[in-house]
Design a protein around this motif. Structure first.
Motif, PDB file in Angstrom:
ATOM      1  N   MET A 177       0.829  -1.209   0.000  1.00 29.63           N
ATOM      2  CA  MET A 177       0.000   0.000   0.000  1.00 29.63           C
ATOM      3  C   MET A 177       0.863   1.259   0.000  1.00 29.63           C
ATOM      4  O   MET A 177       0.572   2.236  -0.697  1.00 29.63           O
ATOM      5  N   ALA A 178       1.931   1.225   0.793  1.00 25.59           N
ATOM      6  CA  ALA A 178       2.834   2.380   0.828  1.00 25.59           C
ATOM      7  C   ALA A 178       3.469   2.606  -0.538  1.00 25.59           C
ATOM      8  O   ALA A 178       3.574   3.751  -1.008  1.00 25.59           O
ATOM      9  N   LEU A 179       3.886   1.528  -1.190  1.00 23.15           N
ATOM     10  CA  LEU A 179       4.465   1.640  -2.529  1.00 23.15           C
ATOM     11  C   LEU A 179       3.446   2.203  -3.514  1.00 23.15           C
ATOM     12  O   LEU A 179       3.767   3.064  -4.347  1.00 23.15           O
ATOM     13  N   LEU A 180       2.209   1.736  -3.423  1.00 23.35           N
ATOM     14  CA  LEU A 180       1.158   2.203  -4.326  1.00 23.35           C
ATOM     15  C   LEU A 180       0.961   3.706  -4.185  1.00 23.35           C
ATOM     16  O   LEU A 180       0.882   4.439  -5.189  1.00 23.35           O
ATOM     17  N   TYR A 181       0.896   4.205  -2.957  1.00 22.31           N
ATOM     18  CA  TYR A 181       0.672   5.629  -2.768  1.00 22.31           C
ATOM     19  C   TYR A 181       1.908   6.452  -3.135  1.00 22.31           C
ATOM     20  O   TYR A 181       1.780   7.599  -3.573  1.00 22.31           O
ATOM     21  N   ARG A 182       3.096   5.881  -2.994  1.00 29.10           N
ATOM     22  CA  ARG A 182       4.293   6.580  -3.470  1.00 29.10           C
ATOM     23  C   ARG A 182       4.256   6.737  -4.989  1.00 29.10           C
ATOM     24  O   ARG A 182       4.567   7.809  -5.524  1.00 29.10           O
ATOM     25  N   GLU A 183       3.880   5.670  -5.682  1.00 29.90           N
ATOM     26  CA  GLU A 183       3.804   5.750  -7.139  1.00 29.90           C
ATOM     27  C   GLU A 183       2.686   6.688  -7.588  1.00 29.90           C
ATOM     28  O   GLU A 183       2.835   7.422  -8.572  1.00 29.90           O
ATOM     29  N   LEU A 184       1.566   6.679  -6.871  1.00 25.07           N
ATOM     30  CA  LEU A 184       0.499   7.636  -7.176  1.00 25.07           C
ATOM     31  C   LEU A 184       0.990   9.064  -6.975  1.00 25.07           C
ATOM     32  O   LEU A 184       0.654   9.969  -7.760  1.00 25.07           O
ATOM     33  N   GLY A 185       1.793   9.276  -5.931  1.00 24.52           N
ATOM     34  CA  GLY A 185       2.347  10.599  -5.681  1.00 24.52           C
ATOM     35  C   GLY A 185       3.237  11.057  -6.822  1.00 24.52           C
ATOM     36  O   GLY A 185       3.153  12.211  -7.274  1.00 24.52           O
ATOM     37  N   ARG A 186       4.089  10.154  -7.315  1.00 22.18           N
ATOM     38  CA  ARG A 186       4.947  10.509  -8.449  1.00 22.18           C
ATOM     39  C   ARG A 186       4.099  10.821  -9.687  1.00 22.18           C
ATOM     40  O   ARG A 186       4.435  11.718 -10.468  1.00 22.18           O
ATOM     41  N   TYR A 187       3.023  10.069  -9.863  1.00 24.46           N
ATOM     42  CA  TYR A 187       2.149  10.307 -11.019  1.00 24.46           C
ATOM     43  C   TYR A 187       1.524  11.700 -10.940  1.00 24.46           C
ATOM     44  O   TYR A 187       1.490  12.443 -11.933  1.00 24.46           O
ATOM     45  N   LEU A 188       1.037  12.080  -9.764  1.00 25.28           N
ATOM     46  CA  LEU A 188       0.416  13.391  -9.605  1.00 25.28           C
ATOM     47  C   LEU A 188       1.425  14.514  -9.820  1.00 25.28           C
ATOM     48  O   LEU A 188       1.104  15.550 -10.414  1.00 25.28           O
ATOM     49  N   ILE A 189       2.651  14.315  -9.351  1.00 22.13           N
ATOM     50  CA  ILE A 189       3.683  15.344  -9.538  1.00 22.13           C
ATOM     51  C   ILE A 189       4.009  15.500 -11.021  1.00 22.13           C
ATOM     52  O   ILE A 189       4.157  16.623 -11.523  1.00 22.13           O
ATOM     53  N   LEU A 190       4.110  14.379 -11.747  1.00 18.71           N
ATOM     54  CA  LEU A 190       4.339  14.455 -13.188  1.00 18.71           C
ATOM     55  C   LEU A 190       3.141  15.087 -13.893  1.00 18.71           C
ATOM     56  O   LEU A 190       3.303  15.862 -14.849  1.00 18.71           O
ATOM     57  N   LYS A 191       1.932  14.761 -13.426  1.00 18.91           N
ATOM     58  CA  LYS A 191       0.730  15.342 -14.034  1.00 18.91           C
ATOM     59  C   LYS A 191       0.699  16.858 -13.827  1.00 18.91           C
ATOM     60  O   LYS A 191       0.253  17.612 -14.712  1.00 18.91           O
ATOM     61  N   SER A 192       1.196  17.321 -12.689  1.00 17.56           N
ATOM     62  CA  SER A 192       1.187  18.763 -12.422  1.00 17.56           C
ATOM     63  C   SER A 192       2.043  19.528 -13.429  1.00 17.56           C
ATOM     64  O   SER A 192       1.772  20.699 -13.712  1.00 17.56           O
ATOM     65  N   ALA A 193       3.080  18.864 -13.962  1.00 13.10           N
ATOM     66  CA  ALA A 193       3.956  19.538 -14.926  1.00 13.10           C
ATOM     67  C   ALA A 193       3.213  19.902 -16.207  1.00 13.10           C
ATOM     68  O   ALA A 193       3.623  20.814 -16.933  1.00 13.10           O
ATOM     69  N   LEU A 194       2.105  19.214 -16.512  1.00 14.82           N
ATOM     70  CA  LEU A 194       1.320  19.546 -17.707  1.00 14.82           C
ATOM     71  C   LEU A 194       0.623  20.892 -17.570  1.00 14.82           C
ATOM     72  O   LEU A 194       0.228  21.498 -18.566  1.00 14.82           O
ATOM     73  N   PHE A 195       0.446  21.355 -16.331  1.00 13.37           N
ATOM     74  CA  PHE A 195      -0.244  22.628 -16.099  1.00 13.37           C
ATOM     75  C   PHE A 195       0.730  23.797 -15.970  1.00 13.37           C
ATOM     76  O   PHE A 195       0.298  24.907 -15.666  1.00 13.37           O
ATOM     77  N   GLU A 196       2.010  23.552 -16.167  1.00 12.21           N
ATOM     78  CA  GLU A 196       2.972  24.639 -16.055  1.00 12.21           C
ATOM     79  C   GLU A 196       2.639  25.715 -17.085  1.00 12.21           C
ATOM     80  O   GLU A 196       2.653  25.453 -18.300  1.00 12.21           O
ATOM     81  N   PRO A 197       2.355  26.938 -16.650  1.00 13.99           N
ATOM     82  CA  PRO A 197       1.870  27.975 -17.587  1.00 13.99           C
ATOM     83  C   PRO A 197       3.009  28.623 -18.378  1.00 13.99           C
ATOM     84  O   PRO A 197       3.333  29.793 -18.216  1.00 13.99           O
ATOM     85  N   LEU A 198       3.608  27.834 -19.257  1.00 20.56           N
ATOM     86  CA  LEU A 198       4.677  28.317 -20.125  1.00 20.56           C
ATOM     87  C   LEU A 198       4.369  27.903 -21.553  1.00 20.56           C
ATOM     88  O   LEU A 198       3.825  26.823 -21.795  1.00 20.56           O
ATOM     89  N   ARG A 199       4.749  28.731 -22.488  1.00 17.55           N
ATOM     90  CA  ARG A 199       4.559  28.406 -23.890  1.00 17.55           C
ATOM     91  C   ARG A 199       5.779  27.669 -24.417  1.00 17.55           C
ATOM     92  O   ARG A 199       6.887  27.826 -23.913  1.00 17.55           O
ATOM     93  N   GLY A 200       5.552  26.874 -25.456  1.00 16.14           N
ATOM     94  CA  GLY A 200       6.660  26.183 -26.099  1.00 16.14           C
ATOM     95  C   GLY A 200       7.139  24.947 -25.366  1.00 16.14           C
ATOM     96  O   GLY A 200       8.221  24.437 -25.665  1.00 16.14           O
ATOM     97  N   LEU A 201       6.375  24.450 -24.401  1.00 14.35           N
ATOM     98  CA  LEU A 201       6.781  23.245 -23.689  1.00 14.35           C
ATOM     99  C   LEU A 201       6.589  22.014 -24.575  1.00 14.35           C
ATOM    100  O   LEU A 201       5.686  21.973 -25.414  1.00 14.35           O
ATOM    101  N   ASP A 202       7.427  21.017 -24.361  1.00 17.89           N
ATOM    102  CA  ASP A 202       7.279  19.748 -25.077  1.00 17.89           C
ATOM    103  C   ASP A 202       6.279  18.888 -24.311  1.00 17.89           C
ATOM    104  O   ASP A 202       6.636  18.021 -23.518  1.00 17.89           O
ATOM    105  N   LEU A 203       5.001  19.166 -24.559  1.00 15.78           N
ATOM    106  CA  LEU A 203       3.956  18.455 -23.826  1.00 15.78           C
ATOM    107  C   LEU A 203       3.931  16.972 -24.170  1.00 15.78           C
ATOM    108  O   LEU A 203       3.583  16.137 -23.329  1.00 15.78           O
TER     109      LEU A 203
END
Length: 740
Positions: A177-203
């Motif tokens: 369970m701890a591993l699962l939530y750690r991996e979910l945490g990494r997923y959410l952090i990576l997902k947050s990078a899609l909302f970075e308000p910059l132009r020209g990003l390699d989405l």
């Protein structure tokens, strides 16, 4: 005990490999104590080898299940070791037995991972028996005694494993369970990078990284589910297990909401570039990812969990959206509803984080059923084996390839009679994997680890000639092997090589083993490499179109289940959870297959990898839109505006089914463009109807995700068409005249 020391010990206890390594240490120590008490250090080698084979055959289970698995394992070990001893003097019969038994044991892996693990351990013990007989010069009395010692070592570790499981059966579930939530945490952090308000990003690159991380989340989720399921059998009323089951279901819901996409991020960036709303979304997702990782630690250490920062980030996002609404910009009319839906989705995710740390606060477990992917009867087990008795099955290919590789090694050692020649077979067994990518990785790491281990072994047995000291070195090296074999295979190989040198030196053969071990490793690795390249090679690029079709088919079933719940009402039943899990499993399988394609020779992956990764990004984006539909699912009333969109949604289901079938056949159907145009026309008509209603400013749970899905169909179809093209370059180095 000082608090700092107590906390350090608790953290050590939470490491997933600590308990495994400690069990191995206890088993080795017991064998060493027996040898010391009998003043016969020659007992160390066979006992240690039996312990290693048994530990490699260990399966995760309840203590009752592990006891049953141990009984099966010991029976397999006994049959294998006695068969080796009986047939050893007759090379032709021995070779026949080696080939047939290897084929049968590998095919047993088609039944399930538990059987594959036991079968692999049985093959390892059989080769250990050969090595022991060779060490004794084939003497009848000594070799029989050595065989019994091997089995005794295996049984000794098995007893420790069963007792340990009975005492600490919940710890592996907590760690998973701890591993699962750690991996979910990494997923959410990576997902947050899609909302970075910059132009020209390699989405696209960020989406690809997100898709790969999704594979790790799915793997952790499947592992956690299997651990809970095995312990739930016969213990449905267990309060602690039901608590972990709630935590697992909450993780599934968090994953669905985390993977959902409510609008194209590039368009949101362009529209709100001069406002802080996307920064607020990014910060909230990042803080929720950090909270998931803290939650994993809290579950392990039974410590309080706080997520005040993510709660504050959610409040800031709400305030930012309220400010944008107050501006009443008509250009944002289409954007504000999905932005509000995104905020609602993240707010629900925040509630689930709080609930995951205290799942007992929610008395309603809903449908607690878990799907059993293991066969229940012998008929089901045989059916799985029968379905894999085809050249198209990777399991069958490996079941043919591995026996032939072992027979080649056995024929070579019979021909040249090398010193310690059975190490060739052991190396081939460890290195020869079901696909080229894995074999290539293990081959190089095995050779490098062996060289390092031989150098370290030569130095240590020279510096510490005492038998007791060398045996202690062997114990520590063996523990290091089990602690590192999954993530640091070079270190693990070096450790097991050091252990072999130290153990064999107890009978006076340590230094004599150095050069034979090196040459045997090189020969065995070469045989494995040649076998995986030429004997029924399983080039992953050739299966890419089929896996891509399976991904589309799974997404299609997921959408079908979502629509069923829009018609009948939200319910987290087994059918819905299974469809959702299968869709994510297929997405993860496609990501894993593409990772293997990258390791294959250039002529076998040219063009295929680029097209495959493009398809992966698009299919994962599609899965995000489906997850948005699933996250907001609710029963639509008869007069609801979105009700008239259900036929359009059913049309999307039919389109995806048709596209998946064509991709599997590598023959795209006619009329797909006309179907897309019809679907888009229906959605545009609905868009105009919503726009004409001045009072309508709400979020329509069906409309926007369906519109995004239909827009995704054209690039997805183009990517599928590229995968469906039969390329001569993907068929081998002889066919270099490539087509488009």
């Amino acid at each position: 005990m000082p608090p700092s020391l107590s906390l350090s010990l608790r953290r050590l206890w939470t490491l997933d490999k600590f308990a495994y390594s400690l069990r191995v240490f206890l088993a080795f120590s017991g064998a060493l104590l027996l040898s010391w008490s009998l003043a016969d250090f020659a007992l160390v080698l066979p006992l240690f080898l039996g312990i290693i084979a048994s530990a490699l055959s260990e399966t995760d289970d309840s203590w009752q299940g592990r006891l049953q698995a141990l009984a099966v394992t010991l029976v397999c070990f006994a049959v294998a070791s006695f068969a080796v001893r009986w047939l050893f003097p007759w090379p032709w019969l021995f070779a026949l037995m080696l080939g047939l038994s290897t084929f049968v044991l590998v095919m047993l892996g088609a039944v399930g991972q538990r059987y594959a693990t036991i079968a692999s351990g049985t093959l390892i013990l059989a080769i250990y028996t050969m090595i022991n007989i060779e060490q004794q010069g084939g003497g009848a009395h000594d070799s029989w005694a050595q065989t019994l010692l091997l089995l005794s070592g295996a049984a000794w570790y098995g007893v420790i494993s069963v007792v340990w499981c009975a005492l600490f059966s919940r710890q592996p579930v907590k760690q998973s369970m701890a591993l699962l939530y750690r991996e979910l945490g990494r997923y959410l952090i990576l997902k947050s990078a899609l909302f970075e308000p910059l132009r020209g990003l390699d989405l696209e690159a960020r989406r690809l990284a997100l898709a790969r991380q999704n594979g790790r989340v799915v793997e952790a989720m499947n592992q956690a589910k299997e651990m809970i399921f095995r312990r739930l059998e016969g213990q449905r009323g267990n309060r602690q297990l039901n608590r972990y089951l709630r935590v697992y279901f909450i993780a599934q819901d968090i994953h669905e909401r985390a993977s959902s996409s409510h609008y194209p991020y590039a368009q949101l960036t362009e529209a709100f570039f001069h406002h802080d709303v996307l920064f607020r979304c990014q910060r909230l997702l990042d803080q929720q990812g950090q909270a998931c990782r803290r939650l994993g630690k809290a579950l392990l250490l039974n410590r309080p969990f706080e997520h005040a920062q993510s709660e504050q980030a959610l409040a800031d996002l709400r305030a930012s959206i309220a400010h944008l609404k107050a501006m009443r910009n008509p250009a944002w009319r289409e954007l504000m509803p999905p932005l509000g839906g995104l905020a609602d989705n993240l707010a629900t995710l925040e509630q689930q984080l709080a609930q995951a740390h205290n799942p007992d606060a929610d008395d309603g477990l809903g449908d607690p059923s878990l799907f059993n992917r293991s066969p229940v009867t012998l008929k089901e087990a045989w059916e799985r084996i029968r379905l894999n008795l085809t050249v198209g099955s990777p399991t069958f290919r490996h079941a043919v390839r591995l026996p032939l590789a072992l027979l080649a090694g056995y024929a070579l050692l019979q021909l040249i009679q090398p010193s310690q020649g059975f190490w060739i077979l052991l190396t081939t067994l460890f290195v020869c994997r079901p696909n080229f990518a894995a074999t290539r990785r293990f081959l190089t790491q095995r050779i490098l680890g062996t060289v390092l281990g031989l150098v370290a072994g030569w130095a240590l047995i020279s510096l510490f000639p005492g038998m007791l000291t060398q045996t202690l070195i062997a114990v520590m090296a063996g523990v290091t092997f089990f602690a590192s074999r999954e993530k640091h295979y070079v270190l693990a190989t070096a450790a097991i090589t050091l252990m072999a040198l130290s153990s064999f030196n107890q009978v006076g053969h340590g230094f004599d083993l150095i050069w034979p071990r090196l040459f045997d490793t090189l020969i065995g690795a070469l045989i494995a490499g040649v076998a995986v390249f030429f004997i029924l090679p399983d080039w992953q690029g050739r299966r890419l179109h089929r896996q891509a079709a399976a991904t589309l088919e799974a997404s299609c079933h997921y959408l079908d289940e979502i629509l069923r719940q829009y018609e009948s009402g939200k319910q987290d039943d087994l059918a819905y959870r299974l469809a959702r899990r299968n869709a994510h499993n297929a997405d993860a399988a496609l990501s894993s297959l593409l990772a293997n394609v990258l390791q294959e020779p250039e002529p076998y992956r040219r063009h295929v990898a680029d097209d495959g990764f493009r398809f992966l990004v698009l299919s994962h984006t599609l899965l995000g839109y489906l997850s948005a539909l699933g996250a907001h699912r609710q029963r639509l009333g008869e007069e609801a505006d979105d009700t008239r969109l259900l036929p359009v949604a059913r049309g999307i289901v039919a389109y995806l089914q048709q596209l998946a079938a064509g991709l599997a056949r590598r023959e795209m159907s006619d009329g797909l463009a006309e179907q897309r145009e019809a679907l888009m026309a229906a959605l545009e008509q609905a868009t105009q109807a919503f726009a004409s209603d001045a009072a309508d400013d709400g979020y329509h749970p069906l409309h926007m995700p369906l519109l995004l899905i239909v827009r995704q169909l054209e690039p997805l179809t183009e990517a599928a068409q590229r995968l469906s093209v039969r390329r001569q370059r993907g068929d081998g180095p002889a066919a270099l005249a490539a087509t488009g």
